[in-house]
Design a protein around this motif. Structure first.
Motif, mmCIF file in Angstrom:
data_model
loop_
_atom_site.group_PDB
_atom_site.id
_atom_site.type_symbol
_atom_site.label_atom_id
_atom_site.label_comp_id
_atom_site.label_asym_id
_atom_site.label_seq_id
_atom_site.Cartn_x
_atom_site.Cartn_y
_atom_site.Cartn_z
ATOM 1 N N LEU A 36 39.820 50.110 34.495
ATOM 2 C CA LEU A 36 39.981 49.985 33.041
ATOM 3 C C LEU A 36 38.855 50.661 32.278
ATOM 4 C CD1 LEU A 36 41.926 47.755 34.153
ATOM 5 C CD2 LEU A 36 41.478 46.499 32.047
ATOM 6 N N ASN A 37 37.857 51.211 33.014
ATOM 7 C CA ASN A 37 36.748 51.940 32.382
ATOM 8 C C ASN A 37 36.035 51.070 31.345
ATOM 9 O OD1 ASN A 37 35.015 54.085 31.940
ATOM 10 N ND2 ASN A 37 36.350 55.002 30.382
ATOM 11 N N VAL A 38 35.596 49.898 31.786
ATOM 12 C CA VAL A 38 34.855 48.986 30.911
ATOM 13 C C VAL A 38 33.473 48.757 31.502
ATOM 14 C CG1 VAL A 38 36.879 47.822 29.964
ATOM 15 C CG2 VAL A 38 35.894 46.984 32.095
ATOM 16 N N PRO A 39 32.464 48.471 30.653
ATOM 17 C CA PRO A 39 31.104 48.275 31.161
ATOM 18 C C PRO A 39 30.905 46.914 31.824
ATOM 19 C CG PRO A 39 31.158 48.050 28.768
ATOM 20 C CD PRO A 39 32.526 48.510 29.176
ATOM 21 N N VAL A 40 31.719 45.925 31.436
ATOM 22 C CA VAL A 40 31.525 44.567 31.951
ATOM 23 C C VAL A 40 32.860 44.042 32.471
ATOM 24 C CG1 VAL A 40 30.778 42.212 31.437
ATOM 25 C CG2 VAL A 40 29.674 44.152 30.295
ATOM 26 N N GLU A 104 27.568 37.996 19.857
ATOM 27 C CA GLU A 104 26.192 38.423 19.631
ATOM 28 C C GLU A 104 25.364 38.391 20.914
ATOM 29 O OE1 GLU A 104 25.037 39.593 16.842
ATOM 30 O OE2 GLU A 104 22.979 39.856 17.575
ATOM 31 N N ASP A 105 25.507 37.286 21.707
ATOM 32 C CA ASP A 105 24.638 37.085 22.863
ATOM 33 C C ASP A 105 25.032 37.939 24.060
ATOM 34 O OD1 ASP A 105 24.217 33.481 22.265
ATOM 35 O OD2 ASP A 105 23.366 35.261 21.269
ATOM 36 N N LEU A 106 26.353 38.121 24.264
ATOM 37 C CA LEU A 106 26.816 38.865 25.434
ATOM 38 C C LEU A 106 27.376 40.234 25.075
ATOM 39 C CD1 LEU A 106 26.828 35.809 26.424
ATOM 40 C CD2 LEU A 106 28.551 36.530 28.061
ATOM 41 N N GLY A 107 27.495 40.540 23.779
ATOM 42 C CA GLY A 107 28.017 41.851 23.371
ATOM 43 C C GLY A 107 29.505 42.010 23.587
ATOM 44 N N VAL A 108 30.263 40.917 23.485
ATOM 45 C CA VAL A 108 31.702 40.973 23.724
ATOM 46 C C VAL A 108 32.413 41.379 22.437
ATOM 47 C CG1 VAL A 108 33.733 39.720 24.499
ATOM 48 C CG2 VAL A 108 31.487 39.149 25.443
ATOM 49 N N ASN A 109 32.887 42.626 22.379
ATOM 50 C CA ASN A 109 33.610 43.110 21.198
ATOM 51 C C ASN A 109 35.076 43.410 21.488
ATOM 52 O OD1 ASN A 109 31.653 43.281 18.913
ATOM 53 N ND2 ASN A 109 30.504 44.477 20.414
ATOM 54 N N GLY A 110 35.380 43.752 22.717
ATOM 55 C CA GLY A 110 36.768 43.915 23.144
ATOM 56 C C GLY A 110 36.978 43.081 24.396
ATOM 57 N N TYR A 111 38.085 42.317 24.459
ATOM 58 C CA TYR A 111 38.273 41.386 25.581
ATOM 59 C C TYR A 111 39.717 41.394 26.029
ATOM 60 C CZ TYR A 111 38.634 37.009 28.186
ATOM 61 O OH TYR A 111 38.873 36.087 29.147
ATOM 62 N N ALA A 112 39.906 41.425 27.367
ATOM 63 C CA ALA A 112 41.231 41.253 27.952
ATOM 64 C C ALA A 112 41.062 40.408 29.204
ATOM 65 C CB ALA A 112 41.872 42.592 28.294
ATOM 66 N N GLU A 141 46.704 49.683 31.244
ATOM 67 C CA GLU A 141 45.500 48.940 31.594
ATOM 68 C C GLU A 141 45.810 47.463 31.806
ATOM 69 O OE1 GLU A 141 42.196 51.694 29.213
ATOM 70 O OE2 GLU A 141 43.188 50.029 28.201
ATOM 71 N N LEU A 142 46.633 46.905 30.921
ATOM 72 C CA LEU A 142 46.954 45.483 31.029
ATOM 73 C C LEU A 142 47.776 45.197 32.281
ATOM 74 C CD1 LEU A 142 47.675 44.678 27.270
ATOM 75 C CD2 LEU A 142 45.584 44.296 28.567
ATOM 76 N N ARG A 143 48.690 46.135 32.661
ATOM 77 C CA ARG A 143 49.438 45.946 33.902
ATOM 78 C C ARG A 143 48.494 45.970 35.100
ATOM 79 N NH1 ARG A 143 53.217 49.582 31.620
ATOM 80 N NH2 ARG A 143 52.364 51.250 32.923
ATOM 81 N N ALA A 144 47.547 46.894 35.091
ATOM 82 C CA ALA A 144 46.585 46.974 36.189
ATOM 83 C C ALA A 144 45.758 45.682 36.277
ATOM 84 C CB ALA A 144 45.669 48.182 36.009
ATOM 85 N N GLU A 146 46.665 42.664 35.255
ATOM 86 C CA GLU A 146 47.515 41.591 35.758
ATOM 87 C C GLU A 146 47.742 41.729 37.269
ATOM 88 O OE1 GLU A 146 51.080 41.428 33.490
ATOM 89 O OE2 GLU A 146 50.101 40.760 31.647
ATOM 90 N N ASP A 147 47.919 42.966 37.759
ATOM 91 C CA ASP A 147 48.085 43.176 39.193
ATOM 92 C C ASP A 147 46.841 42.734 39.958
ATOM 93 O OD1 ASP A 147 50.017 46.266 38.981
ATOM 94 O OD2 ASP A 147 50.620 44.172 38.863
ATOM 95 N N LEU A 148 45.674 43.098 39.464
ATOM 96 C CA LEU A 148 44.438 42.694 40.127
ATOM 97 C C LEU A 148 44.244 41.189 40.047
ATOM 98 C CD1 LEU A 148 42.052 45.576 39.014
ATOM 99 C CD2 LEU A 148 42.949 45.144 41.288
ATOM 100 N N ALA A 149 44.636 40.574 38.916
ATOM 101 C CA ALA A 149 44.536 39.116 38.794
ATOM 102 C C ALA A 149 45.439 38.434 39.811
ATOM 103 C CB ALA A 149 44.888 38.679 37.373
ATOM 104 N N ALA A 150 46.617 38.999 40.046
ATOM 105 C CA ALA A 150 47.511 38.428 41.056
ATOM 106 C C ALA A 150 46.877 38.511 42.442
ATOM 107 C CB ALA A 150 48.849 39.151 41.031
ATOM 108 N N ALA A 151 46.263 39.652 42.774
ATOM 109 C CA ALA A 151 45.593 39.791 44.066
ATOM 110 C C ALA A 151 44.394 38.850 44.165
ATOM 111 C CB ALA A 151 45.162 41.238 44.280
ATOM 112 N N CYS A 152 43.647 38.707 43.078
ATOM 113 C CA CYS A 152 42.492 37.804 43.064
ATOM 114 C C CYS A 152 42.956 36.356 43.214
ATOM 115 C CB CYS A 152 41.700 38.000 41.775
ATOM 116 S SG CYS A 152 40.130 37.106 41.729
#
Length: 600
Positions: A36-40, A104-112, A141-144, A146-152
């Motif tokens: 998903l090319n995200v930093p966190v 502010e504390d964790l820098g969360v501006n976009g979340y999925a 990205e959201l399908r990917a 969800e697929d990884l969440a299913a495997a996890c």
């Protein structure tokens, strides 16, 4: 959101995970970050006291060391509370999250975030992707995620099962074997998500699937059959030729009595337990194919599509093989990953084919010129994913624009930067613009035409960059010779083979074409005379850029080949030259334009 109930919290603890790094969970976080090319990215387990991260990448201190936060900083708690994914493009603007101190504390501006569940459907936490800037999440990205969440989730269920196994010592032996197999198959899904996400061709998809399942499920045959237009099925043929029946039965109808067709037609898994069962329910061709592979059992799993299945995944064994519920679920998940990879490969193939057709349509039909023999060759790279901006051109300039000189022939060869659809499109524009420059600046030489092309490229903002060689040829009266006047913009030096076999490189050149570079010296024309019997070769760098030799060595080898075969007919000569210099697996496109002076 209120405290999680005791049963759910107990299920979280049953996983055995804590606020310490877990290699498997960290791997899921890395996959989310990469895909998903995200930093966190976090694997977050939510309790009534807070959340902890057994899987984590990219979190800043002090949170990275602590691997936990209070519930006040948890956006994953919304996923747990709603038992549904939470997707927020801008946490500062969403009423559910705008007051969270995590911004502010964790820098969360976009979340999925996608739910992580146990076997009872309880949400234990979330697999989440975090961006430090507002982010518009795509459907892919959201399908990917969800697929990884299913495997996890499958991995978490295995952790719980493993702990329960340890408490059931009386059944330790049998349970240990089952869990080991289940764990391996869970890892198979994880590897499948990783490996198939990078597959861009159908051949690559098949190869990846075969490599994935061979070690775990141990089938002796793995195949893919795709649904095509007008109710047809096409089997992907293994290039190694290991299964000759694939060519014999490559195409058949969706309505035919094959288990693969039935799986796609009815959108359900079809299991074949024996050759006798096959012969009782399916036609003779299916029985013959089964026998030729030496199979005793097989399973055909539909590849899920948006509306209808995309085809069928086939696994066969040379001994009886029973498919239990766990393995059937594994194969269904694997078929899902395979289907997404097939869709990507078909999309890439369609774009590449469109680009190739456009590129080849723009290549010139060579004119017939008295006193000259011309031939050209365009050969695409062996890697089907590459389409580029290599081109050649040859056209006669009208006498009216040449001050009455009617036999002037313009020739060009060039290589526009890039290997994509845009490069092919820019190639077409560059070719047309250079032709226009020849007409608008008649009689002023190729250097002036190239300069005019660069001027238009710069001021129209076309951003065409690369190399090109452009020349005008005019006959010398009564001698049979031709004068070649040329301008070279950073292109590989053309080769001239004189009648006696001497090879010359036309190595006088100027800077390459690149908008935005400071203006350099004015481009200059250079003139050489081609005697009757001379051979001129224009080429792009795909002919001489080899992995085993430097360019000078490769160019010298090309010149030697031309000298030895200078009397051969040009079309065949160019084919053999490309084979000799670059081989059948050239890594770049090759464009060749050859010209022989035949005399008066």
């Amino acid at each position: 959101m209120g405290g999680p109930d005791a049963e759910r919290v107990a299920a979280v603890h049953e996983t055995g995970l804590s606020a310490t790094a877990d290699a498997g969970m960290d791997r899921f976080a890395r996959l989310v970050s990469d895909l998903l090319n995200v930093p966190v990215a976090l694997v977050s387990m939510v309790t009534d006291e807070g959340q902890f991260f057994p899987g984590m990448i990219g979190l800043a201190e002090p949170w990275a060391t602590a691997r936990r936060t209070p519930l006040s900083h948890s956006m994953c708690r919304h996923v747990v509370a709603d038992a549904a994914p939470l997707v927020v493009d801008d946490t500062r603007a969403d009423p559910r999250t705008q007051d969270s101190p995590a911004i502010e504390d964790l820098g969360v501006n976009g979340y999925a975030g996608a739910p992580l569940t146990d076997t009872d459907g309880q949400v234990l936490g979330a697999l989440c992707a975090i961006d430090t800037r507002p982010r518009q999440w795509t459907a892919r990205e959201l399908r990917a995620l969800e697929d990884l969440a299913a495997a996890c989730s499958a991995e978490l269920r295995l952790r719980v099962a493993s702990r329960q196994r340890e408490s059931a010592r009386a059944q330790a032996g049998e349970l240990a074997g089952r869990l080991r197999i289940a764990l391996e198959r869970s890892q198979l899904l994880l590897r499948a998500a990783d490996a198939l996400s990078g597959a861009t061709s159908l051949a690559d998809v098949r190869r990846q699937v075969r490599d994935l399942v061979t070690g775990d499920l141990k089938p002796v045959y793995v195949g893919l059959v795709l649904v095509e237009e007008q109710g047809r099925l096409r089997r992907l043929v293994d290039a190694t030729g290991s299964a000759p029946m694939e060519e014999r039965f490559e195409n058949y109808r969706l309505q035919d009595a094959w288990p693969t067709a039935r799986a796609a037609r009815e959108n359900r898994t079809i299991t074949i337990h024996s050759a006798e069962e096959l012969s009782g329910d399916y036609d003779a061709d299916a029985v013959a194919a089964f026998a030729s592979l030496g199979l005793s059992s097989a399973v055909c799993v539909p590849l899920p599509g948006t509306v209808l299945p995309l085809g069928t995944l086939v696994l066969g064994w040379d001994q009886p093989h029973d498919i239990d519920i766990v393995e059937q679920a594994l194969l269904s998940s694997l078929a899902g990953y395979t289907a997404r990879a097939v869709e990507r490969a078909l999309f890439v193939d369609s774009r590449i084919e469109a680009a190739r057709q456009m590129q080849e349509a723009l290549l010139t039909e060579l004119p017939a010129v008295p006193g000259l023999e011309l031939a050209a060759l365009y050969r695409p790279a062996s890697d089907g994913e590459l389409v580029g901006g290599d081109w050649y051109d040859a056209y006669q300039l009208p006498a009216a624009v040449q001050g009455g000189r009617g036999d002037t022939l313009a020739v060009s060869v060039g290589d526009i930067t890039g290997h994509n659809l845009r490069a092919a499109a820019l190639m077409g524009q560059a070719r047309s613009m250079l032709r226009q420059a020849d007409l608008d600046h008649a009689g002023r030489g190729p250097a002036r035409s190239v300069t005019a092309f660069e001027h238009a490229n710069q001021h129209l903002g076309l951003t065409v960059s690369g190399t090109l060689f452009h020349a005008h040829l005019r006959p010398c009266p009564d001698t049979g010779a031709w004068d070649l006047t040329y301008a070279n913009a950073g292109h590989p030096a053309p080769l001239v083979v004189d009648p006696d076999g001497t090879v010359r490189r036309l190595d006088r050149h100027g800077r390459l074409v690149y908008p935005g570079l400071p203006a350099g010296p004015a481009r200059k024309d250079h003139t050489v005379r081609l005697a009757p019997g001379s051979l001129l070769l224009l080429y792009t760098d795909g002919l001489v850029e080899e992995r085993r030799d430097d360019i000078d060595t490769a160019t010298h080898r090309v010149g030697g080949f031309l000298a030895r075969h200078r009397h051969d007919r040009l079309p065949g000569l160019l084919d053999r030259l490309a084979d000799h210099a670059a081989g059948p697996d050239a890594h770049d496109d090759i464009a060749l334009l050859a010209l022989r002076v035949t005399g008066p």
